[in-house]
Design a protein around this motif. Structure first.
Motif, PDB file in Angstrom:
ATOM      1  N   ALA A 285       2.254  -1.667   9.419  1.00  0.00           N
ATOM      2  CA  ALA A 285       1.638  -2.321   7.728  1.00  0.00           C
ATOM      3  C   ALA A 285       0.362  -3.155   7.932  1.00  0.00           C
ATOM      4  O   ALA A 285      -0.367  -2.580   6.303  1.00  0.00           O
ATOM      5  CB  ALA A 285       2.933  -3.541   7.882  1.00  0.00           C
ATOM      6  N   LEU A 286      -0.665  -3.116   8.959  1.00  0.00           N
ATOM      7  CA  LEU A 286      -1.856  -2.775   8.969  1.00  0.00           C
ATOM      8  C   LEU A 286      -2.905  -2.052   8.534  1.00  0.00           C
ATOM      9  O   LEU A 286      -3.967  -2.333   7.759  1.00  0.00           O
ATOM     10  CB  LEU A 286      -2.747  -3.271  10.520  1.00  0.00           C
ATOM     11  CG  LEU A 286      -2.406  -5.085  10.758  1.00  0.00           C
ATOM     12  CD1 LEU A 286      -2.431  -5.276  12.453  1.00  0.00           C
ATOM     13  CD2 LEU A 286      -2.222  -5.977   9.305  1.00  0.00           C
ATOM     14  N   ALA A 287      -1.792  -0.610   8.632  1.00  0.00           N
ATOM     15  CA  ALA A 287      -3.226   0.926   8.487  1.00  0.00           C
ATOM     16  C   ALA A 287      -2.666   1.043   7.174  1.00  0.00           C
ATOM     17  O   ALA A 287      -3.383   1.791   6.747  1.00  0.00           O
ATOM     18  CB  ALA A 287      -2.313   1.687   9.915  1.00  0.00           C
ATOM     19  N   ALA A 288      -1.615   0.508   6.355  1.00  0.00           N
ATOM     20  CA  ALA A 288      -1.081   0.908   4.454  1.00  0.00           C
ATOM     21  C   ALA A 288      -2.132   0.402   4.260  1.00  0.00           C
ATOM     22  O   ALA A 288      -2.634  -0.910   4.107  1.00  0.00           O
ATOM     23  CB  ALA A 288       0.055   0.399   4.741  1.00  0.00           C
ATOM     24  N   PRO A 289      -2.489   1.222   3.234  1.00  0.00           N
ATOM     25  CA  PRO A 289      -3.632   0.450   2.043  1.00  0.00           C
ATOM     26  C   PRO A 289      -2.382  -0.712   1.211  1.00  0.00           C
ATOM     27  O   PRO A 289      -1.266  -0.828   1.650  1.00  0.00           O
ATOM     28  CB  PRO A 289      -3.456   1.900   0.608  1.00  0.00           C
ATOM     29  CG  PRO A 289      -2.299   2.849   1.044  1.00  0.00           C
ATOM     30  CD  PRO A 289      -2.049   2.185   3.106  1.00  0.00           C
ATOM     31  N   GLU A 290      -3.117  -1.723   0.882  1.00  0.00           N
ATOM     32  CA  GLU A 290      -2.837  -2.509  -0.008  1.00  0.00           C
ATOM     33  C   GLU A 290      -2.579  -2.358  -1.278  1.00  0.00           C
ATOM     34  O   GLU A 290      -3.581  -1.629  -1.768  1.00  0.00           O
ATOM     35  CB  GLU A 290      -3.918  -3.787   0.163  1.00  0.00           C
ATOM     36  CG  GLU A 290      -3.670  -4.799   1.303  1.00  0.00           C
ATOM     37  CD  GLU A 290      -2.946  -5.556   1.762  1.00  0.00           C
ATOM     38  OE1 GLU A 290      -1.945  -5.079   1.837  1.00  0.00           O
ATOM     39  OE2 GLU A 290      -2.467  -6.027   2.844  1.00  0.00           O
ATOM     40  N   SER A 291      -1.230  -2.972  -1.915  1.00  0.00           N
ATOM     41  CA  SER A 291      -1.247  -2.662  -3.269  1.00  0.00           C
ATOM     42  C   SER A 291      -2.259  -3.897  -3.933  1.00  0.00           C
ATOM     43  O   SER A 291      -2.630  -5.541  -3.348  1.00  0.00           O
ATOM     44  CB  SER A 291       0.002  -3.183  -3.592  1.00  0.00           C
ATOM     45  OG  SER A 291       0.661  -4.659  -2.780  1.00  0.00           O
ATOM     46  N   PRO A 292      -2.311  -3.508  -5.426  1.00  0.00           N
ATOM     47  CA  PRO A 292      -3.721  -4.256  -6.418  1.00  0.00           C
ATOM     48  C   PRO A 292      -3.356  -6.416  -6.033  1.00  0.00           C
ATOM     49  O   PRO A 292      -1.504  -6.297  -6.525  1.00  0.00           O
ATOM     50  CB  PRO A 292      -3.091  -3.891  -7.220  1.00  0.00           C
ATOM     51  CG  PRO A 292      -2.635  -2.377  -7.376  1.00  0.00           C
ATOM     52  CD  PRO A 292      -1.572  -1.905  -5.730  1.00  0.00           C
TER      53      PRO A 292
END
Length: 519
Positions: A285-292
């Motif tokens: 979860a920390l490695a994934a890009p965030e949604s807008p």
């Protein structure tokens, strides 16, 4: 200042000194002069950072290895040396179980080289080494042209020394259509690296640990370089958080097999580490890009913070003689505070509503408000945050990121055991929330919640509460609860107890990073 002025000032400073004092002063000045000659300050040898990202082809050789043991790596020029350390650990299949350092301009033990230190050496109060923290230094500051050399040592006992030589500087243009340039790629190499703690072993013992010393496959190294910990570095996760996740991920690998010799200390197989699925979920979860970001959703989740900051503008919020919110303010806040317990009673006294009191006190502890002569007034942080919901958000993130990084302390004395425990407990709770867990503890036979997982992690990190294992319910009083449970759109229903909003989960992930991923 000329020589006469120096002499005059010296006479003024030494006037009235006894002969013994003058002898002590002369001795101190002589000692400093000798120290300056025998232990001169280390040189500053770093170069300016490149303006354009490049790929550095670097050959890493283990010094003194016969036949040679080496790896050829393509490295992004912008990586920091702590990331390079991780890459070298993967390249030589070591397990990061010992100290290390880098050196520029000479060997790692030479006085005339510049040192770049691992976190332990930086924080060690007994160390007199002069060096720059490795996490602050980029690769392109220590290498610029083909032929440049950087040195690295791993395990001060076995002293595996590695020479890194820049062979080629390549443009990233060719990779532009394939997405971001990877942190590192192993393109070649020779022979298996010596195993951990193997220096000094005889041939028979070494052959049992290294059955095929000629074996090397770049594919194995590159598989290790895709581990989530490298993607966490890409996403800007705080080094302190990555270190905590590493400890939790690797802890299971060191648990002895119940059927094995109890005196045998197992060596983990880093390719097949048994690990906690929730820790893996948190890391990914920390490695994934965030949604807008949805600005309206964020603003709605911060309504109570905004109410207090707007209400405190100007003359501040008046309190009762006993130091509580006035009934009219309690009645108004009860309509918007997510953890409002107004449904329990029709009372408008703040003392009858513990969640109101906890939230208001948290605003003071977190630096938004200050209590002066019976009023709640804005602090500088609060005055700035009052202007927009985004500023409230950033002030909260900065405050709690400081707790995670150890630069800010909540409810404890700096440097105390309590401060260290609260920091680790905060990190564990944030990791559980980031991974998707609810903020609750099990009671009796109920399914374990996020606080139970966080408590188990704290036990893995070595913490106990009054000599007993940490329980999920022990964590409910943590100050971070006030923030997480109140990042909610409107007043919670009773069925929402312990649930976390998407905004709260984003907050947890953002606090655990240097900066937001991509928004």
């Amino acid at each position: 200042m000329n020589e006469d002025e120096v002499e005059r000032r010296f006479r003024e400073l030494t006037a009235g000194m006894s002969a013994a004092d003058l002898l002590d002063l002369a001795g101190a000045l002589a000692s400093r002069r000798i120290a300056a000659v025998t232990h001169p300050p280390r040189p500053e040898l770093r170069h300016p950072r490149r303006e354009v990202v490049a790929v550095f082809r670097v050959r890493a050789d283990i010094e003194g290895a016969k036949p040679p043991i080496w790896r050829r790596l393509d490295l992004r020029s912008t990586i920091t040396l702590d990331t390079l350390h991780d890459v070298l650990q993967a390249a030589f299949r070591w397990t990061d179980s010992h100290l290390h350092r880098f050196a520029l301009g000479g060997g790692v033990w030479d006085r005339d080289s510049q040192l770049f230190l691992c976190p332990f050496d930086v924080d060690d109060p007994d160390s007199d080494e002069e060096g720059v923290p490795e996490r602050e230094v980029r690769l392109d500051e220590v290498m610029t042209e083909p032929g440049d050399v950087l040195r690295y040592v791993y395990d001060y006992g076995d002293a595996w020394q590695v020479t890194l030589r820049l062979e080629k500087v390549m443009s990233t243009d060719a990779d532009a259509t394939n997405g971001p340039v990877p942190i590192a790629l192993c393109v070649d190499g020779r022979r298996a690296a010596p195993p951990e703690d193997s220096r000094g072993l005889d041939a028979e013992a070494l052959s049992s640990l290294q059955p095929d010393p000629d074996h090397f496959e770049a594919t194995g190294v590159n598989a290790a370089l895709t581990d989530v910990r490298f993607r966490m570095r890409e996403a800007g996760v705080l080094p302190e958080v990555i270190a905590t996740i590493d400890r939790l991920r690797y802890a299971a690998a060191y648990l002895p097999d119940p059927d094995s010799d109890p005196h045998h200390s197992p060596t983990p197989d880093t390719d097949t580490l048994p690990t906690d699925p929730l820790i893996e979920a948190a890391a990914h979860a920390l490695a994934a890009p965030e949604s807008p970001v949805d600005p309206a959703e964020r603003a709605a989740s911060l309504r109570t913070w905004a109410w207090f900051l707007q209400r405190a503008d100007g003359d501040g919020i008046p309190l009762t003689a006993a130091g509580y919110l006035k009934p009219t303010d309690v009645a108004e806040v009860s309509q918007i505070l997510p953890t409002s317990d107004a449904w329990l009673t029709t009372s408008t006294r703040e003392i009858d509503h513990s969640f109101f009191l906890h939230f208001r006190e948290a605003l003071v502890r977190q630096g938004f408000l200050r209590k002066v002569k019976g009023r709640l007034l804005l602090t500088r942080i609060g005055a700035s945050a009052r202007k927009t919901p985004d500023r409230v958000w950033q002030a909260l993130v900065d405050r709690w990121r400081g707790v995670v990084a150890g630069t800010h302390v909540v409810n404890a004395r700096p440097g105390s055991t309590d401060a260290a425990y609260l920091r680790d407990a905060t990190v564990c709770v944030l990791l559980a929330v980031a991974a998707g867990e609810r903020f609750r503890a099990s009671w009796g036979d109920k399914e374990p919640g996020g606080l139970d997982h966080a408590a188990r992690w704290l036990g893995t990190l070595g913490w106990r509460v009054e000599g007993e294992p940490v329980q999920g319910r022990d964590l409910y009083a943590l100050p971070i609860r006030v923030v997480l449970e109140n990042l909610w759109d409107g007043v919670r229903d009773r069925a929402d107890e312990g649930e976390m909003s998407d905004t709260a989960r984003r907050f947890a992930r953002e606090v655990l990073r240097h900066t937001p991923s991509s928004e």
